[in-house]
Design a protein around this motif. Sequence first.
Motif, PDB file in Angstrom:
ATOM      1  N   TYR A   2       0.834  -1.189   0.000  1.00  0.00           N
ATOM      2  CA  TYR A   2       0.000   0.000   0.000  1.00  0.00           C
ATOM      3  C   TYR A   2       0.876   1.248   0.000  1.00  0.00           C
ATOM      4  CZ  TYR A   2      -3.818  -3.137   1.051  1.00  0.00           C
ATOM      5  OH  TYR A   2      -4.739  -4.139   0.985  1.00  0.00           O
ATOM      6  N   THR A   3       0.404   2.305  -0.681  1.00  0.00           N
ATOM      7  CA  THR A   3       1.171   3.540  -0.816  1.00  0.00           C
ATOM      8  C   THR A   3       0.266   4.746  -0.588  1.00  0.00           C
ATOM      9  OG1 THR A   3       0.738   3.759  -3.181  1.00  0.00           O
ATOM     10  CG2 THR A   3       2.658   2.436  -2.556  1.00  0.00           C
ATOM     11  N   TYR A   4       0.778   5.926  -0.905  1.00  0.00           N
ATOM     12  CA  TYR A   4       0.007   7.165  -0.791  1.00  0.00           C
ATOM     13  C   TYR A   4      -1.279   7.098  -1.616  1.00  0.00           C
ATOM     14  CZ  TYR A   4       4.269   9.207   1.129  1.00  0.00           C
ATOM     15  OH  TYR A   4       5.360   9.476   1.901  1.00  0.00           O
ATOM     16  N   GLU A   5      -1.199   6.462  -2.802  1.00  0.00           N
ATOM     17  CA  GLU A   5      -2.372   6.353  -3.677  1.00  0.00           C
ATOM     18  C   GLU A   5      -3.512   5.576  -3.023  1.00  0.00           C
ATOM     19  OE1 GLU A   5       0.524   4.969  -5.755  1.00  0.00           O
ATOM     20  OE2 GLU A   5       1.083   6.973  -6.425  1.00  0.00           O
ATOM     21  N   ASP A   6      -3.179   4.725  -2.066  1.00  0.00           N
ATOM     22  CA  ASP A   6      -4.190   3.939  -1.349  1.00  0.00           C
ATOM     23  C   ASP A   6      -4.725   4.673  -0.122  1.00  0.00           C
ATOM     24  OD1 ASP A   6      -3.962   1.504  -2.989  1.00  0.00           O
ATOM     25  OD2 ASP A   6      -1.940   1.444  -2.154  1.00  0.00           O
ATOM     26  N   GLY A   7      -4.168   5.844   0.172  1.00  0.00           N
ATOM     27  CA  GLY A   7      -4.641   6.625   1.303  1.00  0.00           C
ATOM     28  C   GLY A   7      -3.728   6.660   2.510  1.00  0.00           C
ATOM     29  N   LEU A   8      -2.542   6.047   2.410  1.00  0.00           N
ATOM     30  CA  LEU A   8      -1.611   6.096   3.536  1.00  0.00           C
ATOM     31  C   LEU A   8      -1.062   7.503   3.695  1.00  0.00           C
ATOM     32  CD1 LEU A   8       0.586   2.878   3.187  1.00  0.00           C
ATOM     33  CD2 LEU A   8      -1.282   3.310   4.766  1.00  0.00           C
ATOM     34  N   ALA A   9      -0.901   7.947   4.934  1.00  0.00           N
ATOM     35  CA  ALA A   9      -0.294   9.252   5.206  1.00  0.00           C
ATOM     36  C   ALA A   9       1.205   9.209   4.923  1.00  0.00           C
ATOM     37  CB  ALA A   9      -0.542   9.664   6.656  1.00  0.00           C
ATOM     38  N   GLY A  10       1.775   8.040   4.901  1.00  0.00           N
ATOM     39  CA  GLY A  10       3.201   7.848   4.638  1.00  0.00           C
ATOM     40  C   GLY A  10       3.515   6.376   4.632  1.00  0.00           C
ATOM     41  N   THR A  11       4.784   6.069   4.426  1.00  0.00           N
ATOM     42  CA  THR A  11       5.190   4.664   4.389  1.00  0.00           C
ATOM     43  C   THR A  11       6.085   4.291   5.567  1.00  0.00           C
ATOM     44  OG1 THR A  11       7.026   5.230   2.923  1.00  0.00           O
ATOM     45  CG2 THR A  11       4.985   4.484   1.881  1.00  0.00           C
ATOM     46  N   GLU A  12       6.323   5.248   6.474  1.00  0.00           N
ATOM     47  CA  GLU A  12       7.110   4.975   7.674  1.00  0.00           C
ATOM     48  C   GLU A  12       6.245   5.225   8.899  1.00  0.00           C
ATOM     49  OE1 GLU A  12      11.160   6.493   7.775  1.00  0.00           O
ATOM     50  OE2 GLU A  12      10.894   7.104   5.696  1.00  0.00           O
ATOM     51  N   PHE A  13       6.213   4.256   9.798  1.00  0.00           N
ATOM     52  CA  PHE A  13       5.384   4.364  10.985  1.00  0.00           C
ATOM     53  C   PHE A  13       6.247   4.283  12.236  1.00  0.00           C
ATOM     54  CE2 PHE A  13       2.673   2.884   7.603  1.00  0.00           C
ATOM     55  CZ  PHE A  13       1.583   3.721   7.740  1.00  0.00           C
ATOM     56  N   ASN A  14       5.786   4.909  13.303  1.00  0.00           N
ATOM     57  CA  ASN A  14       6.518   4.955  14.559  1.00  0.00           C
ATOM     58  C   ASN A  14       6.214   3.737  15.425  1.00  0.00           C
ATOM     59  OD1 ASN A  14       7.517   7.573  13.957  1.00  0.00           O
ATOM     60  ND2 ASN A  14       5.591   8.447  14.643  1.00  0.00           N
ATOM     61  N   GLY A  33       1.892  11.708   9.391  1.00  0.00           N
ATOM     62  CA  GLY A  33       0.516  11.848   9.867  1.00  0.00           C
ATOM     63  C   GLY A  33      -0.066  10.548  10.369  1.00  0.00           C
ATOM     64  N   LEU A  34      -1.380  10.520  10.406  1.00  0.00           N
ATOM     65  CA  LEU A  34      -2.126   9.398  10.964  1.00  0.00           C
ATOM     66  C   LEU A  34      -2.846   8.643   9.858  1.00  0.00           C
ATOM     67  CD1 LEU A  34      -3.126   8.105  13.668  1.00  0.00           C
ATOM     68  CD2 LEU A  34      -5.108   9.603  13.470  1.00  0.00           C
ATOM     69  N   THR A  35      -2.752   7.326   9.888  1.00  0.00           N
ATOM     70  CA  THR A  35      -3.486   6.465   8.964  1.00  0.00           C
ATOM     71  C   THR A  35      -4.445   5.628   9.783  1.00  0.00           C
ATOM     72  OG1 THR A  35      -1.635   6.352   7.409  1.00  0.00           O
ATOM     73  CG2 THR A  35      -3.273   4.588   7.277  1.00  0.00           C
ATOM     74  N   TYR A  36      -5.698   5.531   9.353  1.00  0.00           N
ATOM     75  CA  TYR A  36      -6.663   4.709  10.070  1.00  0.00           C
ATOM     76  C   TYR A  36      -7.598   4.027   9.081  1.00  0.00           C
ATOM     77  CZ  TYR A  36      -9.639   8.803   9.422  1.00  0.00           C
ATOM     78  OH  TYR A  36     -10.335   9.846   8.881  1.00  0.00           O
ATOM     79  N   PHE A  37      -8.090   2.845   9.467  1.00  0.00           N
ATOM     80  CA  PHE A  37      -8.981   2.079   8.593  1.00  0.00           C
ATOM     81  C   PHE A  37      -9.651   0.970   9.382  1.00  0.00           C
ATOM     82  CE2 PHE A  37      -4.908   0.000   8.519  1.00  0.00           C
ATOM     83  CZ  PHE A  37      -5.206  -1.345   8.524  1.00  0.00           C
ATOM     84  N   LEU A  38     -10.697   0.432   8.796  1.00  0.00           N
ATOM     85  CA  LEU A  38     -11.363  -0.759   9.324  1.00  0.00           C
ATOM     86  C   LEU A  38     -10.857  -1.963   8.534  1.00  0.00           C
ATOM     87  CD1 LEU A  38     -15.055   0.409   9.757  1.00  0.00           C
ATOM     88  CD2 LEU A  38     -13.570  -0.485  11.548  1.00  0.00           C
ATOM     89  N   PRO A  39     -10.269  -2.948   9.189  1.00  0.00           N
ATOM     90  CA  PRO A  39      -9.733  -4.105   8.468  1.00  0.00           C
ATOM     91  C   PRO A  39     -10.760  -4.800   7.583  1.00  0.00           C
ATOM     92  CG  PRO A  39      -8.963  -4.127  10.722  1.00  0.00           C
ATOM     93  CD  PRO A  39      -9.987  -3.032  10.622  1.00  0.00           C
TER      94      PRO A  39
END
Length: 51
Positions: A2-14, A33-39
Motif C-alpha cells: 500500500y502507498t500514498y495512492e491507497d490513502g496512507l499518510a506515509g510509508t514509515e510508521f513509529n 501523519g495518521l493512517t486509520y482504517f477498518l480491516p
Amino acid sequence: MYTYEDGLAGTEFNYYSSFKDNQGLLYFGGLNGLTYFLPQDIKVNPIVPPL
C-alpha cells in the motif's frame, strides 16, 4: 504493498504508535501523519497478476 495512492499518510510508521478502538478501527501514527482504517473494509483483489 500500500502507498500514498491507497490513502496512507506515509510509508514509515513509529513504534508503539498503533491503537485499536472499540469499533475495530485501527490507527497508525507515522512521520507524515495518521493512517486509520477498518480491516473488514479491505477488499481482496481477485485478479492474479501476470508473472
